[in-house]
Scaffold this active site. Sequence first.
Site, mmCIF file in Angstrom:
data_model
loop_
_atom_site.group_PDB
_atom_site.id
_atom_site.type_symbol
_atom_site.label_atom_id
_atom_site.label_comp_id
_atom_site.label_asym_id
_atom_site.label_seq_id
_atom_site.Cartn_x
_atom_site.Cartn_y
_atom_site.Cartn_z
ATOM 1 N N SER A 168 68.919 50.292 21.227
ATOM 2 C CA SER A 168 68.918 50.524 22.668
ATOM 3 C C SER A 168 67.613 50.052 23.290
ATOM 4 C CB SER A 168 69.100 52.024 22.915
ATOM 5 O OG SER A 168 68.972 52.319 24.281
ATOM 6 N N THR A 185 80.327 40.179 33.598
ATOM 7 C CA THR A 185 79.188 39.308 33.894
ATOM 8 C C THR A 185 77.912 39.901 33.306
ATOM 9 O OG1 THR A 185 80.234 38.531 35.905
ATOM 10 C CG2 THR A 185 77.833 38.254 35.768
ATOM 11 N N CYS A 208 69.532 67.656 23.199
ATOM 12 C CA CYS A 208 70.579 66.651 23.332
ATOM 13 C C CYS A 208 71.843 67.181 23.967
ATOM 14 C CB CYS A 208 70.877 65.988 21.994
ATOM 15 S SG CYS A 208 70.018 64.424 21.855
ATOM 16 N N HIS A 255 66.078 51.194 26.211
ATOM 17 C CA HIS A 255 65.150 52.148 26.859
ATOM 18 C C HIS A 255 64.369 53.013 25.874
ATOM 19 C CE1 HIS A 255 67.236 56.187 26.729
ATOM 20 N NE2 HIS A 255 68.271 55.424 26.477
ATOM 21 N N GLY A 282 72.728 52.250 23.609
ATOM 22 C CA GLY A 282 73.005 52.722 22.257
ATOM 23 C C GLY A 282 74.381 53.379 22.171
ATOM 24 N N ASN A 289 66.993 61.110 15.476
ATOM 25 C CA ASN A 289 66.248 61.227 16.728
ATOM 26 C C ASN A 289 65.489 62.538 16.856
ATOM 27 O OD1 ASN A 289 69.224 61.570 16.786
ATOM 28 N ND2 ASN A 289 68.834 62.590 18.737
ATOM 29 N N GLN A 317 66.600 54.741 16.930
ATOM 30 C CA GLN A 317 65.237 55.292 16.858
ATOM 31 C C GLN A 317 64.289 54.484 15.976
ATOM 32 O OE1 GLN A 317 63.779 57.544 18.612
ATOM 33 N NE2 GLN A 317 65.559 58.408 19.663
#
Length: 388
Positions: free
Chosen positions: A200, A238, A326, A202, A72, A152, A180
């Site tokens: 994102s 790559t 955060c 994860h 993200g 978030n 989110q």
Amino acid sequence: METKYYFDYNATTPTDPRVVEEMNKFFIENFHNPSSFYRKAGEANFAVQKARERLAELINAGSSEIIFTSGGTESDNLAVQGTAYKLKEKGNHIITSRIEHPAVLKTCKHLEKNGFQVTYLPVDRYGFVDPEDLKKNITDATILVSIMHANNETGTLQPIKELVKIAHHKGIYFHTDAVQSTGKIPVDVRDLDVDLLSFSSHKIYGPKGMGVLYKKKTIKITPLLFGGGHEKGLRAGTENVHGIVGMGKAAEIARLEMAEEKKKLRPLRDRLQKEILEKIPEVIINGDTGKRLFNTLNLSVKYIEGEAMLAMLDQQGFALSSGSACSSGSLDPSHVLLAIGLKHEEAHGSLRISLGKYNSREDVEKLIEVLPAVVERLRNVSPFWQNK
Ligand SMILES: *Cc1c(COP(=O)(O)O)cnc(C)c1O
């Protein structure tokens, strides 16, 4: 004690075992470079394209509009810096909001040091940007508006469609950080009509270190990384084949199962909110309780410190976040909670509870049992509580 009760899904999620299973094929069995000539490389390339299609389908994009990134953070950087550098002859003004993730805010701060001007729109006490405010702040030099979809910390959902219309009316690009919301609720880039959208892996049960920037076919941005011409020259390097395959699988699972997750988690979150408000006096809910992600509950427990609650809850196997999560290591209260008008001490006493698909009814009942006792113990030794 190990974490038994995980309530921090907005910070990150465990990788879905079905995702890991697909990824495993691309470490040893097929480790090949998708750009190489032989058959095995073709298979890797095919897997990358299949993942691209799955990711496109999750947000109703075309597969050529998906750019793979490292997460993200990189997607936000590429969207904001990439637009700024591309359009710098046209104008130098960017509009964003005060409640953005640091990946957008600090990118804007960096651009300010390099000749750009940034307007940080305020939000009301529920966390909403006022569309009229956006309208008023647009100038002839405005080239980009970047406003997040779901916050978030509070889960508040912005009226993105309405904001996009205002920007487009003046021919200005619109980026949204949808890290989110994507994978939790339907996110449709055609319906929202955004030009750029970040998400994102994860945060949606995929592997860490992977993300997507959606870029509408018709718009152009300047890359941040230069090299072998991957991702149509927009992000050289790559391909992270196993990461891409994993993120693609996570996107497919999210698309098929998100409605079911919502049906299960929303009542759990609502029960948590109701019980906490009933059992603990002087608690305030932060953010809007209507237009909010179904998994998120942010509250301030007055007269005590969020960090102290986290530490005591941690000892009993609970993982969640406070209002300074955060900027870990710093004691500054959350910029989001200050922006919605909380006093410093209220922001310091905040907790973010974010649920996810591995939470059970029992987890929630356990938190309802433990939290009031934790609060009572801390308030009993709090001079602010004693003297209020
Ligand atoms: C987690 C998060 C990010 C950063 O994503 P990474 O993949 O961790 O770099 C950006 N924006 C929001 C709203 C987030 O919640």
